[in-house]
Design a protein around this motif. Sequence first.
Motif, PDB file in Angstrom:
ATOM      1  N   MET A   1     -12.791  -6.278  -3.523  1.00  0.00           N
ATOM      2  CA  MET A   1     -11.398  -6.631  -3.721  1.00  0.00           C
ATOM      3  C   MET A   1     -10.526  -5.870  -2.738  1.00  0.00           C
ATOM      4  O   MET A   1     -10.769  -4.686  -2.478  1.00  0.00           O
ATOM      5  CB  MET A   1     -10.953  -6.293  -5.147  1.00  0.00           C
ATOM      6  CG  MET A   1      -9.529  -6.720  -5.458  1.00  0.00           C
ATOM      7  SD  MET A   1      -9.037  -6.287  -7.145  1.00  0.00           S
ATOM      8  CE  MET A   1      -8.802  -4.504  -6.948  1.00  0.00           C
ATOM      9  N   TYR A   2      -9.553  -6.561  -2.193  1.00  0.00           N
ATOM     10  CA  TYR A   2      -8.595  -5.935  -1.292  1.00  0.00           C
ATOM     11  C   TYR A   2      -7.234  -5.839  -1.974  1.00  0.00           C
ATOM     12  O   TYR A   2      -6.783  -6.792  -2.615  1.00  0.00           O
ATOM     13  CB  TYR A   2      -8.445  -6.744  -0.006  1.00  0.00           C
ATOM     14  CG  TYR A   2      -9.673  -6.728   0.866  1.00  0.00           C
ATOM     15  CD1 TYR A   2      -9.986  -5.610   1.627  1.00  0.00           C
ATOM     16  CD2 TYR A   2     -10.516  -7.836   0.931  1.00  0.00           C
ATOM     17  CE1 TYR A   2     -11.111  -5.588   2.433  1.00  0.00           C
ATOM     18  CE2 TYR A   2     -11.652  -7.821   1.729  1.00  0.00           C
ATOM     19  CZ  TYR A   2     -11.944  -6.701   2.477  1.00  0.00           C
ATOM     20  OH  TYR A   2     -13.063  -6.674   3.274  1.00  0.00           O
ATOM     21  N   THR A   3      -6.596  -4.668  -1.806  1.00  0.00           N
ATOM     22  CA  THR A   3      -5.226  -4.477  -2.260  1.00  0.00           C
ATOM     23  C   THR A   3      -4.385  -4.139  -1.045  1.00  0.00           C
ATOM     24  O   THR A   3      -4.521  -3.054  -0.465  1.00  0.00           O
ATOM     25  CB  THR A   3      -5.128  -3.338  -3.295  1.00  0.00           C
ATOM     26  OG1 THR A   3      -5.948  -3.646  -4.421  1.00  0.00           O
ATOM     27  CG2 THR A   3      -3.693  -3.138  -3.743  1.00  0.00           C
ATOM     28  N   LEU A   4      -3.543  -5.064  -0.639  1.00  0.00           N
ATOM     29  CA  LEU A   4      -2.689  -4.861   0.528  1.00  0.00           C
ATOM     30  C   LEU A   4      -1.230  -4.919   0.089  1.00  0.00           C
ATOM     31  O   LEU A   4      -0.766  -5.957  -0.404  1.00  0.00           O
ATOM     32  CB  LEU A   4      -2.948  -5.927   1.593  1.00  0.00           C
ATOM     33  CG  LEU A   4      -4.105  -5.668   2.564  1.00  0.00           C
ATOM     34  CD1 LEU A   4      -5.438  -5.719   1.838  1.00  0.00           C
ATOM     35  CD2 LEU A   4      -4.083  -6.651   3.714  1.00  0.00           C
ATOM     36  N   ARG A   5      -0.543  -3.808   0.269  1.00  0.00           N
ATOM     37  CA  ARG A   5       0.870  -3.734  -0.093  1.00  0.00           C
ATOM     38  C   ARG A   5       1.729  -3.681   1.166  1.00  0.00           C
ATOM     39  O   ARG A   5       1.245  -3.406   2.255  1.00  0.00           O
ATOM     40  CB  ARG A   5       1.110  -2.524  -0.992  1.00  0.00           C
ATOM     41  CG  ARG A   5       0.373  -2.669  -2.328  1.00  0.00           C
ATOM     42  CD  ARG A   5       0.586  -1.515  -3.254  1.00  0.00           C
ATOM     43  NE  ARG A   5      -0.111  -1.736  -4.523  1.00  0.00           N
ATOM     44  CZ  ARG A   5      -0.350  -0.791  -5.429  1.00  0.00           C
ATOM     45  NH1 ARG A   5       0.059   0.460  -5.207  1.00  0.00           N
ATOM     46  NH2 ARG A   5      -0.997  -1.077  -6.540  1.00  0.00           N
ATOM     47  N   ASP A   6       3.011  -3.937   0.982  1.00  0.00           N
ATOM     48  CA  ASP A   6       3.927  -4.009   2.120  1.00  0.00           C
ATOM     49  C   ASP A   6       3.959  -2.700   2.899  1.00  0.00           C
ATOM     50  O   ASP A   6       3.737  -1.613   2.351  1.00  0.00           O
ATOM     51  CB  ASP A   6       5.345  -4.340   1.645  1.00  0.00           C
ATOM     52  CG  ASP A   6       5.453  -5.746   1.077  1.00  0.00           C
ATOM     53  OD1 ASP A   6       4.569  -6.582   1.382  1.00  0.00           O
ATOM     54  OD2 ASP A   6       6.409  -6.000   0.321  1.00  0.00           O
ATOM     55  N   MET A   7       4.263  -2.820   4.164  1.00  0.00           N
ATOM     56  CA  MET A   7       4.418  -1.629   4.987  1.00  0.00           C
ATOM     57  C   MET A   7       5.614  -0.823   4.491  1.00  0.00           C
ATOM     58  O   MET A   7       6.660  -1.390   4.138  1.00  0.00           O
ATOM     59  CB  MET A   7       4.628  -2.021   6.446  1.00  0.00           C
ATOM     60  CG  MET A   7       3.429  -2.719   7.064  1.00  0.00           C
ATOM     61  SD  MET A   7       2.000  -1.625   7.239  1.00  0.00           S
ATOM     62  CE  MET A   7       2.411  -0.768   8.743  1.00  0.00           C
ATOM     63  N   PRO A   8       5.487   0.506   4.445  1.00  0.00           N
ATOM     64  CA  PRO A   8       6.586   1.334   3.934  1.00  0.00           C
ATOM     65  C   PRO A   8       7.727   1.425   4.933  1.00  0.00           C
ATOM     66  O   PRO A   8       7.543   1.237   6.138  1.00  0.00           O
ATOM     67  CB  PRO A   8       5.922   2.708   3.755  1.00  0.00           C
ATOM     68  CG  PRO A   8       4.851   2.727   4.800  1.00  0.00           C
ATOM     69  CD  PRO A   8       4.322   1.312   4.859  1.00  0.00           C
TER      70      PRO A   8
END
Length: 223
Positions: A1-8
Amino acid sequence: MYTLRDMPDQVPAEDLELLSGVETATVGHWRLFGFMNRAIQPLLPGRRVVGTAVTLAIAGPDSTLLHHVAGLLRPGDILVVDRLGDDKYACWGGGVTVAVKASGATAGIVDGPCTDLAEIVDSDFPMWARGLSPITTRIYDLGGGMNIPVSCGGAVVMPGDAILADESGVLVLPRGEVREVAEKALAMQERGKQREASVRDGASKLGDLSGASAKVQARLAAN
C-alpha cells in the motif's frame, strides 16, 4: 500500500537564510531533542545545508517509491528517508542522486546505508547516511509512505520541518521554532568568537571564562 500526501509548505526563505549561519553543535549546547543519531554522517565533507523536510518511509529491499518521489521534489527540499529499521540494503546510489539533484532538491538524508560513493561525490550532492553498503534495493513495489511522520536517526521528522545538516550532524526543527533557535545560536556563536579571540591573544584563560576554574578552586578550598 502506498500513502502519498501533499507536498508540505516550504519553510520561509528568510528563516532558512538565518538558519544557514548556524552550526548544529551550537544548538547542541542547550537543545536536547531534534538531533539525529550521530551514526548518520555526511558523505561529502565540509557541507552545511538547510531546507524543508520531505519525508519518505520505505522498507527493506524496495525503493519503488523513492524513484517515484525523486520526480516530485522541489528546489529547497531535503528528502529524509526512514528505512524502517533496515541497515542492509542501500536504497540510494548514483542514479537516485542524479535524479534528486536534477529536481533542485538541496540534500538527502537516509537512515540507512547508501552506495556509489564516487558517483555521489562526482555529483557534488550533499548526503547524510549510515555509511555504505554494496547490497542495493530493487523495484519490488512493496509500498511505502510519502510526507507522513517518520523517524530518522531516532528523531521525529514531520513533513515541512526545517532541516539543518552539517559536518557535526543533523538537526530537525519545527518550522515555528526556526527563527528563535537561529537567533539564539547566532548570538552564542558571536560570543564564542569573542571569547576565543580573548584566549588566543592571551588576555583570558578558558577556565576563567567558562567558570570551570572557579568550581575547581571552590572544591579545593572546601577540602
